[in-house]
Design a protein around this motif. Structure first.
Motif, PDB file in Angstrom:
ATOM      1  N   SER A 631      -5.941  -7.622  33.380  1.00  0.00           N
ATOM      2  CA  SER A 631      -6.711  -6.949  34.421  1.00  0.00           C
ATOM      3  C   SER A 631      -6.146  -7.392  35.766  1.00  0.00           C
ATOM      4  O   SER A 631      -5.153  -8.118  35.818  1.00  0.00           O
ATOM      5  CB  SER A 631      -8.194  -7.309  34.305  1.00  0.00           C
ATOM      6  N   SER A 633      -7.978  -9.225  37.568  1.00  0.00           N
ATOM      7  CA  SER A 633      -8.881 -10.350  37.801  1.00  0.00           C
ATOM      8  C   SER A 633      -8.592 -11.460  36.805  1.00  0.00           C
ATOM      9  O   SER A 633      -8.105 -11.214  35.695  1.00  0.00           O
ATOM     10  CB  SER A 633     -10.330  -9.878  37.655  1.00  0.00           C
ATOM     11  N   PRO A 643     -12.318  -5.211  35.008  1.00  0.00           N
ATOM     12  CA  PRO A 643     -12.484  -6.611  34.581  1.00  0.00           C
ATOM     13  C   PRO A 643     -13.655  -6.792  33.622  1.00  0.00           C
ATOM     14  O   PRO A 643     -13.560  -7.554  32.651  1.00  0.00           O
ATOM     15  CB  PRO A 643     -12.720  -7.362  35.900  1.00  0.00           C
TER      16      PRO A 643
END
Length: 753
Positions: A631, A633, A643
């Motif tokens: 992701s 994140s 995320p």
């Protein structure tokens, strides 16, 4: 009949297309900025120059010398081609450099020199000593090669080896040790007959004598007959092992009661009757290439107690120099040896012999489609694909160099050195070759749905020639045959089917499709029309066992190519989502990426199902997956639908697959950089080693990532590998290259196996 003109053109195309030749020089340091260039050249380069001037040994610290070998020839004895000159030998020398790199991560400059006398050759090579860490002499005619090597070893302070001599000697010596053990023979008592007295044979004889074979028990033959002391035409080298015996004159006489035959001469010089006359439990090394001194099948048919080796890969016990020379130089370079001495050669012999007796890794068994290689009559030396050769042989050679006093660098932590050798090439270096070897061990019938295309037909010829698959071609027969003629493609005896014209199987295929799709709006009339389409027909062939795998997609989009297989074959039991996976072959090892071709926006549970399919597939390559869900994140650092989806999918995976090594959500750089991950997120289950399996949140990101990596990352992409269908079907990317098609056929065959 084989189309030799076409084969010749294939070889010429391989060497000429794209960048001419087989090798290139690639910078190993950053060169993107003015600062980089100032450090690489002027003025920064002056600093390492002066350090080396003050301390000459620092040349190994500041330059590539310590990992650089010269492959040098004057072209006087090139393969079986003879004295063709230095320029014509260059393709061979480039090839030798390629083997050094792919098997032992050794860099090579190939040097083809105009030197026709010993003095000329020696003077040129000696002058090059400051550049190289070692010298591999190659394809130099006898007897010149003996004197050249002797002089260079005496007059140079870096390792020098003529592989044509010593490579074969080292590998056959390892084979001889093991064969004698299995046949219950003592080296000092065996009666040895040698056919051939060239560079390789002479080196074999000398090494055998050092291992314990007795000169008085040995008879050698050259093209003029037995080498005995009554002959007046012998040079000093052959005179060293001339026999005083005059009661034996022919090879037939010599073979009576012989324990071991070593052939480095010509095809068919050894007869079945000669083998029959040998002692109990005979050993025959028939190494003439491409045709041995006696056919393998003939020899083993007349003597059930025989152990036999050849130079060919299609029979057991292949004597292949690649088992030795890359790793001998690797060990010599790593301790900065001043020479390659007898102790180092014998260490290599014993290391190769001992390795054969250890349990064989499963990946080697898989590569050669063997249940379990085990030390015995058909396995007396390791297979070239055995990755353990790197650490075992190189370590033995390095240790022998240190113990014999020719090393200028000590190794104190041998465990660390073994680890360094294991990771040097990356796990992918032999992966594709192992997969190809496995495919060749049990070829399958592969139907090509788009056979009216040159690239498809060329790929079909290659997989047929290589023994990977038996092609079946779909399309207009006349059109396909015309393409074959126009491009001189050899596809004799290959089946061609035109579904549009209808076949005896068409009605059965139509009925099957109708039964599967009648509640999806397909009538029997429509089913009959659909199976005239090559993708429907090819999928039906696989479904009904008329073929083992289907390849298509070169000229159509992915979705329309996949649809017929889904309707005709369907998915495996329990599979909810099929998926597409790419295998990216990088310098750091293989990286598997999914889903890259099928599912536009999978849910968290979809990602779990996709990851499960990919995980199982990777394990089939005998690789343990380390899975990262990607992701923008890291572990909750950002919010958002992507995320969140990846966090949920990670939690579900850990719950549903407790033995899977998986973590997420994380950014791509953290997944691939274990030190970065450890420094910032030491709790991650992926700490310790980088991820090798990347799961993307949607098709868009996965597709973009693999295509960018393919174009910019200097990697080879193998795929898309389609996962989840009930039978092997693989859909090509539009406009795939011939090489990519061949790779996918290879994967399809292994899938079918």
């Amino acid at each position: 009949m084989k189309n030799t003109t076409n084969r010749k053109q294939d070889a010429l195309d391989y060497h000429s297309q794209g960048r001419p030749g087989k090798i290139e020089v690639i910078p190993s340091k950053p060169t993107n900025s003015q600062r980089d260039l100032a450090l690489a050249y002027s003025p920064g380069v002056a600093e390492p120059c002066m350090e080396i001037y003050r301390t000459p040994e620092d040349v190994y610290k500041y330059t590539a010398k310590g990992n650089l070998v010269a492959v040098i020839s004057n072209g006087t004895a090139v393969l079986g081609l003879g004295n063709i000159g230095p320029a014509a030998s260059k393709p061979v020398m480039e090839g030798k450099g390629l083997l050094f790199k792919i098997f032992a991560d050794i860099d090579v400059f190939d040097l083809e020199i105009n030197a026709t006398t010993v003095d000329e050759f020696v003077n040129v090579v000696k002058a090059l000593e400051p550049t190289f860490g070692g010298v591999n002499l190659e394809d130099i005619g006898a007897p010149m090669c003996f004197e050249i090597e002797r002089r260079l070893k005496e007059e140079m302070n870096i390792p020098v080896m003529h592989d044509d001599q010593h490579g074969t000697a080292i590998i056959t010596s390892a084979a001889l040790l093991n064969a004698c053990q299995l046949q219950n023979k003592k080296l000092e008592k065996i009666k040895l007959v040698v056919s051939g007295a060239g560079a390789a044979a002479v080196s074999c004889i000398k090494l055998y004598l050092k291992l314990g074979v007795k000169k008085e028990n040995m008879l050698v033959f050259d093209k003029d007959g037995i080498v005995n002391s009554s002959r007046t035409d012998l040079d000093p080298i052959r005179m060293e092992f001339a026999t005083p015996r005059t009661d034996v004159n022919t090879l037939e006489e010599a073979m009576k009661g012989a324990d071991v035959f070593l052939g480095l001469s010509a095809a068919d010089v050894l007869s079945a009757d000669m083998v029959k006359s040998m002692a109990k439990n005979p050993i025959v090394f028939a190494l003439a290439n491409p045709n041995p001194e006696i056919n393998y099948d003939l020899a083993v048919s007349v003597r059930k107690d025989i152990i036999m080796a050849t130079g060919r890969s299609d029979f057991p016990n292949q004597v292949n120099n690649v088992l030795g020379f890359p790793y001998i130089f690797r060990g010599a370079l790593d301790v900065r040896a001043t020479t390659i001495n007898e102790e180092m050669k014998i260490a290599a012999v014993k290391a190769i012999a001992d390795l054969t007796k250890l349990p064989v890794p499963e990946i080697v068994n898989l590569a050669y489609k063997a249940k379990n290689f085990k030390f015995g009559k058909d396995y007396i030396i390791p297979k070239p694909m055995d990755s353990r050769l790197m650490s075992v042989v190189s370590s033995a050679v390095a240790k022998a160099a240190i113990d014999s006093g020719v090393a200028r660098k000590e190794i104190t932590n041998w465990d660390a050195y073994h680890e360094e050798l294991q990771v040097r090439l990356g796990a992918d270096d032999k992966l594709l070759r192992n997969i190809a070897s496995k495919a060749k061990s049990a070829p399958k019938r592969v139907v090509f749905a788009e056979a009216d295309n040159y690239k498809i037909l060329k790929a079909a010829q290659i997989v047929k020639d290589e023994g990977i698959a038996t092609p079946i071609l779909l399309g207009n027969v006349n059109r396909i045959q015309q393409i074959i003629i126009d491009h001189e493609i050899d596809l004799d005896q290959v089946e061609i089917i035109d579904p549009w014209q209808g076949t005896e199987d068409s009605e059965q295929f139509a009925n099957h499709l109708y039964e599967r799709r009648k509640r999806r709006g397909v009538t029997l009339y429509e089913a009959r029309k659909l199976v005239r389409d090559r993708n429907y027909y090819g999928a039906s062939m696989v479904e009904f066992g008329k073929a083992d795998a289907l390849i298509s997609g070169l000229t159509k989009n992915y979705k329309s190519t996949l649809k017929p297989s889904l309707q005709v074959i369907g998915t495996k039991q329990g599979v909810k989502k099929i998926a597409g996976m790419y295998m990216m072959l990088t310098k750091k090892g293989p990286v598997f990426m999914g889903d890259t071709t099928v599912n536009p926006d999978p849910t968290a549970q979809d990602l779990v199902d996709i990851t499960g399919l990919i995980h199982e597939s990777i394990k089939g390559f005998n690789i343990m997956p380390r899975v990262a869900l990607l992701s923008y994140s890291n572990f909750g650092g950002n919010s958002g639908p992507v995320p969140e989806k990846m966090r949920i999918a990670t939690a579900l995976l850990k719950e549903q697959y407790p033995d899977m090594i998986v973590d997420g959500e994380m950014q791509g750089n953290f997944a691939m950089n274990s030190e970065l991950l450890k420094d910032n997120y030491p709790f991650s289950t992926l700490c310790g080693s980088p991820a090798n399996t990347l799961i993307f949140p949607n098709l868009e990101s996965g597709n973009i990532a693999y295509k960018l990596l393919q174009e910019l990352g200097n990697v080879e992409a193998v795929g898309p590998i389609l996962l989840g269908l009930n039978k092997p079907v693989h859909v090509l990317q539009m406009d795939s290259s011939v090489r990519e098609i061949v790779n996918m056929v290879t994967i399809a065959v292994v899938d079918a196996q």
